[in-house]
Enzyme design. Structure first.
Site, PDB file in Angstrom:
ATOM      1  N   TRP A 116       0.815  -1.219   0.000  1.00  0.00           N
ATOM      2  CA  TRP A 116       0.000   0.000   0.000  1.00  0.00           C
ATOM      3  C   TRP A 116       0.846   1.265   0.000  1.00  0.00           C
ATOM      4  CZ3 TRP A 116      -4.484   0.046  -2.019  1.00  0.00           C
ATOM      5  CH2 TRP A 116      -5.242  -1.121  -2.017  1.00  0.00           C
ATOM      6  N   ASP A 185      -1.283   6.905   6.329  1.00  0.00           N
ATOM      7  CA  ASP A 185      -2.399   6.091   5.850  1.00  0.00           C
ATOM      8  C   ASP A 185      -2.660   5.050   6.942  1.00  0.00           C
ATOM      9  OD1 ASP A 185      -4.122   4.304   4.691  1.00  0.00           O
ATOM     10  OD2 ASP A 185      -2.824   3.773   3.004  1.00  0.00           O
ATOM     11  N   LYS A 209     -12.916  -1.146   7.148  1.00  0.00           N
ATOM     12  CA  LYS A 209     -12.244  -2.180   7.934  1.00  0.00           C
ATOM     13  C   LYS A 209     -12.646  -2.091   9.414  1.00  0.00           C
ATOM     14  CE  LYS A 209      -8.582  -1.634   4.621  1.00  0.00           C
ATOM     15  NZ  LYS A 209      -8.627  -2.843   3.824  1.00  0.00           N
TER      16      LYS A 209
HETATM   17  N1  PMP Z   1      -4.293   1.801   2.221  1.00  0.00           N
HETATM   18  C1  PMP Z   1      -4.345   0.646   2.899  1.00  0.00           C
HETATM   19  C2  PMP Z   1      -3.366   0.423   4.000  1.00  0.00           C
HETATM   20  C3  PMP Z   1      -5.311  -0.307   2.572  1.00  0.00           C
HETATM   21  O1  PMP Z   1      -5.354  -1.451   3.251  1.00  0.00           O
HETATM   22  C4  PMP Z   1      -6.235  -0.039   1.544  1.00  0.00           C
HETATM   23  C5  PMP Z   1      -7.316  -1.013   1.166  1.00  0.00           C
HETATM   24  N2  PMP Z   1      -7.112  -2.309   1.456  1.00  0.00           N
HETATM   25  C6  PMP Z   1      -6.130   1.169   0.857  1.00  0.00           C
HETATM   26  C7  PMP Z   1      -5.154   2.071   1.224  1.00  0.00           C
HETATM   27  C8  PMP Z   1      -7.049   1.514  -0.275  1.00  0.00           C
HETATM   28  O2  PMP Z   1      -8.309   1.787   0.213  1.00  0.00           O
HETATM   29  P1  PMP Z   1      -9.513   2.051  -0.803  1.00  0.00           P
HETATM   30  O3  PMP Z   1      -9.742   0.771  -1.538  1.00  0.00           O
HETATM   31  O4  PMP Z   1     -10.650   2.410   0.093  1.00  0.00           O
HETATM   32  O5  PMP Z   1      -9.109   3.131  -1.703  1.00  0.00           O
END
Ligand code: PMP
Length: 373
Positions: A116, A185, A209
């Site tokens: 991520w 994040d 989550k």
């Molecule tokens: N950052 C992290 C740490 C994530 O786990 C996720 C989704 N699993 C995201 C960003 C992306 O989130 P979204 O799909 O809501 O854009």
């Protein structure tokens, strides 16, 4: 107690209860689901569903204020920070951060800890020059570089971290005090532990989550970082303009906000963030201890950096993975497949996952190891 017979003839206990280990959208507490179901046709005696409430009406404004206040109380958010409710998930913020926080040409620092963080970097790079303070890519993201090894740029507009790597099973334990704004994040570990909010310039997290359902991205922003929008930035994507309008510059994701309100109340009823952190550590420890002692499973992440939220591990014999996942599913242990980028097994233990779910998973893993060890 019902019994399932596996193709290899081995029986496994199945209590009928199902546990969802998905990384997100993730399981919700049964009480929250029941309340959504119960009050969906008529919200607070208004005669209308919450899905039909005008977002500018007093009842829905009240709900947004409540979410804001609950977050302030749970996290101890200082008065010089504001909470924003935005659309588009955390992925949308990957690009919006440099557009909102940096002057044209200004650079930002990024810590690359896994899948991520890499996504956040790739997107931010489209808008600004970036400096990598450290990267775990060389060792397959099995550890996080300690702060004293970060090559920080004191001129950076901010330093971005990913507090929990959902796909790699890594989590930052400590947050440094930096001379530039720390931006995090926290999509997968938001509200799983108390936070020193005052160390951060900005925190952001998708809701699906630990804070309910998809559609909402929550931001906590220090006031001095709210700058007039740069040319070309659409107004609903400007932090400053959204802050001015209490996140009502466009219709906010109302259903996701309603679910967030229920989740916040549930977290408070469970004892707040200290209780969430205690429960999360207890659940994840059970799994890591068993995996480390076993011959069949193994966890490649450095113990000090292992996530309490997304427990990732491998089967030493990779050929057994498909059978493991299939049999787990048959016993009601759902969505244990690792992220496509990492493979293996991933058990996501968000706040809503009860200890009983982890105990059931452990019992299954022991049984599987006995049959295939
Ligand atoms: N950052 C992290 C740490 C994530 O786990 C996720 C989704 N699993 C995201 C960003 C992306 O989130 P979204 O799909 O809501 O854009």
């Amino acid at each position: 107690m019902a019994c399932i017979c596996f193709p290899d003839g081995a029986p496994a206990a199945h209590s009928g209860e199902r546990y969802n280990f998905a990384a997100g959208p993730a399981m919700l507490p049964p009480e929250v689901l029941a309340q959504i179901q119960h009050e969906l046709p008529d919200w607070q005696g208004s005669g209308l569903s919450v899905l039909e409430q005008p977002f500018t009406g007093a009842p829905f404004k009240g709900l947004m204020q409540q979410v804001d206040q609950d977050l302030h109380e749970l996290l101890g958010i200082p008065p010089n920070y504001c909470v924003l409710f935005m659309h588009g998930g955390a992925s949308c913020q990957f690009g919006l951060l440099p557009l909102n926080l940096l002057a044209p040409g200004q650079s930002a620092d990024y810590l690359e800890t896994g899948y991520w963080a890499s996504k956040a970097i790739a997107e931010a790079r489209r808008h600004a020059p970036l400096n990598m303070v450290a990267s775990g890519a060389g060792d397959g993201f099995s550890a996080i570089a300690p702060v004293h090894e970060w090559r920080l740029n004191p001129q950076a507009g901010y330093c971005h971290i990913t507090s929990n790597e959902t796909a790699n099973g890594l989590q930052l334990r400590h947050f440094p005090e930096l001379s530039v704004p720390l931006v995090a994040d926290m999509s997968s570990d938001f509200l799983t532990r108390p936070l020193p909010v005052e160390r951060f310039g900005l925190i952001y997290a998708s809701a699906q989550k630990n804070l309910g359902v998809a559609g909402l991205c929550l931001l906590i922003v220090r006031d001095d970082l709210l700058k007039a929008p740069r040319a070309g930035l659409p107004s609903p994507f400007s932090y400053a303009l959204q802050a001015e309008q209490q996140s009502r510059l466009c219709t906010p994701p109302t259903f996701a906000l309603y679910c967030a309100a229920l989740m916040l109340r549930w977290i408070r009823q469970q004892g707040g963030l200290k209780a969430m952190a205690r429960a999360g550590l207890a659940k994840s420890r059970l799994l890591y201890q068993y995996v480390d002692a076993s011959d069949l499973y193994h966890c490649r992440q450095r113990p000090a950096d292992r996530s309490a939220v997304n427990v990732c591990f491998q089967l030493r014999d990779q050929h057994l993975l498909a059978l493991f996942l299939r049999q787990a599913e048959q016993t009601g242990l759902l969505n244990l497949q690792g992220h496509a980028a990492s493979g293996g097994v991933r058990a996501s233990l968000y706040n809503a996952m009860p200890l009983a779910g982890v105990e059931r998973l452990l019992a299954f893993m022991r049984d599987f190891a006995r049959r295939h060890g």
